[in-house]
Design an enzyme around this catalytic site. Structure first.
Site, PDB file in Angstrom:
ATOM      1  N   GLN A  11       7.110  -4.841   9.979  1.00 38.80           N
ATOM      2  CA  GLN A  11       8.451  -4.277   9.290  1.00 38.80           C
ATOM      3  C   GLN A  11       9.522  -5.058   9.493  1.00 38.80           C
ATOM      4  O   GLN A  11      10.320  -4.825   8.730  1.00 38.80           O
ATOM      5  CB  GLN A  11       8.385  -2.746   9.562  1.00 38.80           C
ATOM      6  CG  GLN A  11       7.103  -2.036   8.983  1.00 38.80           C
ATOM      7  CD  GLN A  11       7.439  -0.425   9.086  1.00 38.80           C
ATOM      8  OE1 GLN A  11       8.301  -0.015   9.774  1.00 38.80           O
ATOM      9  NE2 GLN A  11       6.589   0.493   8.835  1.00 38.80           N
ATOM     10  N   VAL A  12       9.597  -5.622  10.449  1.00 37.39           N
ATOM     11  CA  VAL A  12      10.820  -6.280  10.974  1.00 37.39           C
ATOM     12  C   VAL A  12      10.973  -7.731  10.340  1.00 37.39           C
ATOM     13  O   VAL A  12      12.043  -8.409  10.431  1.00 37.39           O
ATOM     14  CB  VAL A  12      11.043  -6.364  12.330  1.00 37.39           C
ATOM     15  CG1 VAL A  12      10.996  -5.189  13.290  1.00 37.39           C
ATOM     16  CG2 VAL A  12       9.963  -7.042  12.930  1.00 37.39           C
ATOM     17  N   LYS A  13      10.114  -7.892   9.261  1.00 36.21           N
ATOM     18  CA  LYS A  13      10.120  -9.346   8.734  1.00 36.21           C
ATOM     19  C   LYS A  13      10.369  -9.289   7.346  1.00 36.21           C
ATOM     20  O   LYS A  13      10.304 -10.456   6.702  1.00 36.21           O
ATOM     21  CB  LYS A  13       8.845  -9.967   8.952  1.00 36.21           C
ATOM     22  CG  LYS A  13       8.184 -10.264  10.334  1.00 36.21           C
ATOM     23  CD  LYS A  13       6.934 -10.874  10.330  1.00 36.21           C
ATOM     24  CE  LYS A  13       6.399 -10.899  11.851  1.00 36.21           C
ATOM     25  NZ  LYS A  13       5.019 -11.443  12.012  1.00 36.21           N
ATOM     26  N   GLY A  14      10.980  -8.168   6.873  1.00 35.34           N
ATOM     27  CA  GLY A  14      11.441  -8.097   5.668  1.00 35.34           C
ATOM     28  C   GLY A  14      10.356  -8.059   4.428  1.00 35.34           C
ATOM     29  O   GLY A  14      10.595  -8.198   3.275  1.00 35.34           O
ATOM     30  N   GLU A  63       4.711   4.711 -12.407  1.00 37.03           N
ATOM     31  CA  GLU A  63       5.108   5.657 -11.349  1.00 37.03           C
ATOM     32  C   GLU A  63       4.330   5.058 -10.040  1.00 37.03           C
ATOM     33  O   GLU A  63       3.412   4.789  -9.933  1.00 37.03           O
ATOM     34  CB  GLU A  63       4.375   7.293 -11.680  1.00 37.03           C
ATOM     35  CG  GLU A  63       4.644   8.001 -10.489  1.00 37.03           C
ATOM     36  CD  GLU A  63       3.765   9.321 -10.474  1.00 37.03           C
ATOM     37  OE1 GLU A  63       4.208  10.420  -9.965  1.00 37.03           O
ATOM     38  OE2 GLU A  63       2.878   9.441 -11.201  1.00 37.03           O
ATOM     39  N   GLY A 112      16.584   6.054   1.422  1.00 41.01           N
ATOM     40  CA  GLY A 112      17.242   4.787   1.887  1.00 41.01           C
ATOM     41  C   GLY A 112      16.654   3.376   1.531  1.00 41.01           C
ATOM     42  O   GLY A 112      17.547   2.558   0.941  1.00 41.01           O
ATOM     43  N   CYS A 115       3.729   3.377  -1.042  1.00 40.16           N
ATOM     44  CA  CYS A 115       4.455   2.061  -0.666  1.00 40.16           C
ATOM     45  C   CYS A 115       4.501   2.041   0.923  1.00 40.16           C
ATOM     46  O   CYS A 115       5.048   3.076   1.550  1.00 40.16           O
ATOM     47  CB  CYS A 115       5.856   1.872  -1.299  1.00 40.16           C
ATOM     48  SG  CYS A 115       6.745   0.702  -0.584  1.00 40.16           S
TER      49      CYS A 115
END
Length: 451
Positions: free
Chosen positions: A180-183, A169, A214, A173
């Site tokens: 965050q924009v770097k994948g 479980e 999403g 995350c």
């Protein structure tokens, strides 16, 4: 100040508290101890450290004069794999083992989750992150100036594994806002899936809020939970306002190379379309045979009013071009109404049998019947049980479609499975108790197996 925070966190003994949604899992004392080196030191993928032998190395003793030619041929036939972008990512599996390095990283993970998940109570985050039954996968910054501080943590996933039920479980995350924009979100999940295979995890389950659905969908999660409910029921807590999502972790997929596999599939698809276009372009109309219309007396002397299936098939096969096109009497008979009705009944029986097996699998006491007994571990099992059976084998037989002719045959196998368990284990055993409970349940649903 950092040293004092570490000492205060360790002394708080928050790891001893019971985690919300916890169930029958092993205690920290039951888990094998792990050293700091095993848990805190970043370990690259095994593929990066493995070198496969080439054909030239094998033939070295037989043809030493052609070493250069052999090497060239081998490199052409087996080109080296492209470098993996994940190899350069520093990461670590972090657990609360009391080591200084892991405690610093756990504090960094706690701070990251608290910043990125502001609606989550900080006490709850600290309790789960520091709980010894939870583990965290952390992506670490390569900047040496950020080592041993909160900024070293770029992203992390905190999860709890249930080894006996082969699922985990996901609790938290998050990725740092500046990264965050770097994948890193996708890379973090792919690395977790690769590590999950080493722990024998088959499924990930999580409760996602509306903002996270999403993201989890892009990572292969789905709202349709296919794992039997009996495997996770009572072990994880239901959260109001959250959507339960599941992801199956395929043990043979290299998730760090998924983009490469997608690109290869697209290339194969393009090649296939190119070949089909060439075939269509090269097929001339002269290759097609056009038969003349049927003469008015074609059916003379035949009983065209007969609705017999065989008669209709014979009349169709007599039409010029039908046999030449590859049709046979068996093909035509299989398309008749009687054959279709028979297939419909088979499909209906198959669906009903699968539904019955699923009902049994959903029972909490059916966990020991879901897979075949490992005779390598239980070496005397076949000496006692001469005809072993389990739920997975039954499901395979149903899907094959040629084993169970009636529902009663499935019921007989279910009772055989119960009796095998009672015969081998004897009274006063956990497995025996599960067999008794399942036997009572089968008796309660026995009318469902009537024809």
């Amino acid at each position: 100040e950092k040293e004092e925070e570490i000492k205060a966190t360790a002394a708080a003994d928050v790891v001893a508290e019971e985690v919300d949604g916890g169930g029958n899992s092993s205690s920290p004392e039951d888990e094998p101890p792990q050293s700091e080196e095993e848990t805190a030191v970043e370990t690259p993928d095994a593929d990066a450290a493995t070198v496969e032998p080439t054909a030239a190395a094998d033939d070295d003793d037989e043809q030493p004069d052609d070493e250069e030619a052999n090497t060239t041929a081998t490199s052409t036939l087996h080109p080296p794999r492209p470098p993996n972008a994940y190899d350069s990512i520093r990461r670590a599996i972090v657990i609360n083992d009391g080591s200084r390095t892991n405690l610093i990283r756990l504090i960094g993970l706690k701070s990251l989750f608290a910043r990125q998940l502001p609606k989550m109570p900080k006490e709850y985050i600290a309790r789960l992150v520091f709980d010894r039954r939870h583990k965290s996968l952390a992506i670490l910054s390569s900047d040496p100036e950020k080592k041993d501080c909160d900024d070293e943590i770029i992203g992390g996933i905190c999860y709890r594994a249930y080894p006996e039920m082969r699922f985990a479980e996901i609790a938290f995350c998050a990725v740092s806002a500046s990264q965050q924009v770097k994948g890193y979100g996708t890379k973090l999940m792919n690395l977790l899936k690769m590590h999950a295979v080493t722990e024998g995890i088959e499924y990930f389950i999580t409760y996602a809020d509306n903002y996270a659905i999403g993201y989890f969908k892009k990572q292969g999660f789905t709202k349709a939970v296919s794992m039997p409910k009996g495997r996770y029921q009572g072990l994880i807590k239901d959260y109001d306002g959250g959507t339960i999502m599941e992801c199956y972790v395929h043990p043979t997929i290299d998730f760090t190379r998924v983009p490469e596999m997608i690109k290869a599939q697209q290339m194969i698809k393009a090649q296939r379309e190119f070949i089909l276009e060439r075939i269509r372009a090269g097929t001339s109309k002269s290759d097609k045979v056009v038969y003349p219309p049927l003469p008015p007396d074609f059916y003379a002397g035949q009983d065209v009013k007969s609705r017999a299936e065989k008669g209709a098939a014979e009349r169709a096969l007599a039409i010029p071009g039908v046999a030449e096109a590859g049709w046979t009497m068996a093909d035509l008979m299989s398309s008749t109404r009687d054959a279709k009705d028979s297939d419909k009944k088979k499909h209906q029986l198959k669906s009903e049998l699968l539904a019955l097996v699923s009902k049994v699998q959903d029972q909490q006491y059916s966990w020991c019947f879901r897979d075949p007994v490992d005779t390598n571990e239980v070496q005397d099992y076949l000496d006692v049980v001469t005809d072993p059976i389990d739920l997975k084998t039954m499901e395979k037989r149903i899907r094959r479609g040629d084993w169970y002719k009636t529902k009663h045959m499935l019921f007989s196998d279910l009772m055989k499975m119960v009796n095998n368990c009672k015969l081998y284990n004897g009274e006063g055993n956990t497995y025996y108790d599960c067999a008794v409970s399942l036997e009572k349940y089968l008796a309660s649903i026995s009318p469902m197996f009537s024809e």
